[in-house]
Design an enzyme around this catalytic site. Sequence first.
Site, PDB file in Angstrom:
ATOM      1  N   HIS A 100      37.562  59.934   3.281  1.00 12.39           N
ATOM      2  CA  HIS A 100      37.803  58.490   3.214  1.00 12.39           C
ATOM      3  C   HIS A 100      38.891  58.304   2.166  1.00 12.39           C
ATOM      4  CE1 HIS A 100      33.396  58.508   4.185  1.00 12.39           C
ATOM      5  NE2 HIS A 100      33.721  57.501   4.955  1.00 12.39           N
ATOM      6  N   GLU A 157      32.752  55.888  15.598  1.00 16.99           N
ATOM      7  CA  GLU A 157      31.524  56.630  15.271  1.00 16.99           C
ATOM      8  C   GLU A 157      30.333  55.687  15.379  1.00 16.99           C
ATOM      9  OE1 GLU A 157      31.730  58.992  11.683  1.00 16.99           O
ATOM     10  OE2 GLU A 157      29.573  58.833  11.402  1.00 16.99           O
ATOM     11  N   GLU A 166      27.541  61.394  15.752  1.00 19.04           N
ATOM     12  CA  GLU A 166      26.841  61.995  14.611  1.00 19.04           C
ATOM     13  C   GLU A 166      25.367  62.168  14.990  1.00 19.04           C
ATOM     14  OE1 GLU A 166      27.832  60.810  10.688  1.00 19.04           O
ATOM     15  OE2 GLU A 166      25.783  61.019   9.969  1.00 19.04           O
ATOM     16  N   HIS A 179      22.805  59.891  13.392  1.00 18.17           N
ATOM     17  CA  HIS A 179      22.930  58.519  13.904  1.00 18.17           C
ATOM     18  C   HIS A 179      22.252  58.414  15.274  1.00 18.17           C
ATOM     19  CE1 HIS A 179      26.834  57.749  11.369  1.00 18.17           C
ATOM     20  NE2 HIS A 179      25.790  58.066  10.630  1.00 18.17           N
ATOM     21  N   ASP A 206      29.981  64.725  14.232  1.00 17.27           N
ATOM     22  CA  ASP A 206      29.612  64.782  12.814  1.00 17.27           C
ATOM     23  C   ASP A 206      28.289  65.542  12.786  1.00 17.27           C
ATOM     24  OD1 ASP A 206      31.806  63.656  11.703  1.00 17.27           O
ATOM     25  OD2 ASP A 206      30.790  61.933  10.803  1.00 17.27           O
ATOM     26  N   ASP A 242      19.090  57.882   7.398  1.00 19.52           N
ATOM     27  CA  ASP A 242      20.193  58.823   7.605  1.00 19.52           C
ATOM     28  C   ASP A 242      20.210  59.837   6.457  1.00 19.52           C
ATOM     29  OD1 ASP A 242      22.432  59.861   8.769  1.00 19.52           O
ATOM     30  OD2 ASP A 242      23.773  58.245   8.170  1.00 19.52           O
ATOM     31  N   ASP A 267      21.297  62.854   6.477  1.00 17.58           N
ATOM     32  CA  ASP A 267      22.521  63.678   6.454  1.00 17.58           C
ATOM     33  C   ASP A 267      22.259  65.115   6.018  1.00 17.58           C
ATOM     34  OD1 ASP A 267      24.372  61.790   7.359  1.00 17.58           O
ATOM     35  OD2 ASP A 267      24.706  60.979   5.351  1.00 17.58           O
ATOM     36  N   ASP A 278      29.189  66.304   8.204  1.00 17.40           N
ATOM     37  CA  ASP A 278      28.843  65.066   7.500  1.00 17.40           C
ATOM     38  C   ASP A 278      27.415  65.249   6.980  1.00 17.40           C
ATOM     39  OD1 ASP A 278      28.723  62.557   6.514  1.00 17.40           O
ATOM     40  OD2 ASP A 278      29.231  61.520   8.361  1.00 17.40           O
TER      41      ASP A 278
HETATM   42  C1  XUL Z   1      27.894  57.183   7.449  1.00 23.52           C
HETATM   43  C2  XUL Z   1      28.851  58.130   8.044  1.00 23.52           C
HETATM   44  C3  XUL Z   1      30.231  58.057   7.500  1.00 23.52           C
HETATM   45  C4  XUL Z   1      31.295  58.294   8.502  1.00 23.52           C
HETATM   46  C5  XUL Z   1      32.680  58.106   7.969  1.00 23.52           C
HETATM   47  O1  XUL Z   1      26.633  57.241   8.001  1.00 23.52           O
HETATM   48  O2  XUL Z   1      28.508  58.935   8.875  1.00 23.52           O
HETATM   49  O3  XUL Z   1      30.310  58.951   6.451  1.00 23.52           O
HETATM   50  O4  XUL Z   1      31.226  59.567   9.061  1.00 23.52           O
HETATM   51  O5  XUL Z   1      32.872  56.883   7.387  1.00 23.52           O
HETATM   52 CO    CO Z   2      29.544  60.407   9.974  1.00 24.21          CO
END
Ligand code: XUL
Ligand code: CO
Length: 478
Positions: free
Chosen positions: A144, A274, A310, A313, A338, A349, A351, A381
């Site tokens: 980012h 996304e 993702e 997600h 992702d 989430d 991650d 991610d």
């Molecule tokens: C948030 C997410 C972000 C995007 C990029 O859940 O996945 O990090 O991948 O903005």
């Molecule tokens: Co992401």
Amino acid sequence: MKAGKIIFFLLCLNLVSNLAIAAGPPTCPADVASDCASDSGEWKGEFFPDIPKIKYEGPSSKNHLSFKWYNAEEEILGRKMKDWMRFSVAFWHTFRGTGGDPFGAPTKMWPWEDGTNSLAMAKRRMRANFEFLNKLGVDKWCFHDRDIAPDGKTIEESNANLDEVVALAKELQGTKIHPLWGTAQLFHHPRYMHGGATSPELGVYAYSAAQVKKAMEVTHYLGGENYVFWGGREGYQTLLNTDMERELNHMARFMEAAVAYKKKIGFNGTLLIEPKPQEPTKHQYDWDAATAANFLRKYGLIDEFKLNIECNHATLAGHSCHHELETARINGILGNIDANTGDPQIGWDTDQFMMDVGEATLVMLSVIKNGGLAPGGFNFDAKLRRESTDVEDIFIAHVAGMDTLARGLRNAAKLIEDGSLAELVRKRYQSFDSEIGAQIEAGKGDFDMLEKKAMQWGEPKVSSAKQELAEMIFQAAI
Ligand code: XUL
Ligand code: CO
């Protein structure tokens, strides 16, 4: 669940929480002062002196800093593993993740961090990123704008900060490394509390456009292959105060302007949306792959965008990652993954690095059917658990994540070469491999003709779905 969402909202903020730390003069932490030249903030020597270059040693190796399954140059189904995978490291998790959560302070005190959000610190971190990529043997990264360079007081100041860090990144990239994708962070700053492209404030819409314009320019400059739109705050908290139709129209106009700008600057990268259902908003407009595809079709943007799916997600939307990948694939818009996973007992989430070989095999089945992901790839991610605090844990997590997906690729290839699963599916639909079936599939199956056939054939024989057999075949391959 309510509490979970609040917690997740705060966790999201935590992703970038250290960006809120006021910029100050670069300092060096007292306990590592010997590695840090006092006036410039430059780091001397290696950031990861105890970590060697990670090599493939095969499944019998006990060395946790080696690949057991990921052998970059090995060919699977006629393509090198590295070309199937196209791995990328997410700068925000790996270099900005602090381990802080809504209940506790940061736990990760990486030796190179000095506690500031200064430009000098941003550059030092960027050097650490490239040493990490080189040692891991990964040639792509994702970022980012605001996690690689500090926000300024004005757009001009933020852009100048970004330019300075990007110039260093360009130099460190050399000829082999480049971004898989770049993106603009339109969710951390308070100005984006109602969204960016869907904010009711015109000034915020314009500010978002300026930020995306610049982020797209630097992604292009760095040789990025894709550009991502994750609309963390493009959604609503209540419909009572929201004109959803107007907000969606604004989002579409924003995307059209992004397409026009991409063409104007000669950026050939793929634009990726996304999807995510919620968190931090209660309802995010890009809920899932089907919703995003509908948005793109409605506004005539379907040929200009693909999706970045993702896995965590997907599960938040009540789907499996496999479902989301297949939905994107059959709509011709699977662009990138992702790669992460959630925790069934937590519900937000989290991650996490994907460690489930079964899930990875399903993911890779979709990727193979898609003919690969290029110019997309797999972006990790994913972040270390709050309790994983050793520098080597950063390597271990990525090595394990890469190995899991590589194992998934090997298993998926086995399943495809074996062919019994495909045969089971073929048999299931074989009644349609007939003259009338072909007629229906060609759009020529009118109801009069079908009624005649139904009467002629009488009660149809309905076959077993063989689900357990399908699962048995799948299990045998993993
Ligand atoms: C948030 C997410 C972000 C995007 C990029 O859940 O996945 O990090 O991948 O903005
Ligand atoms: Co992401």
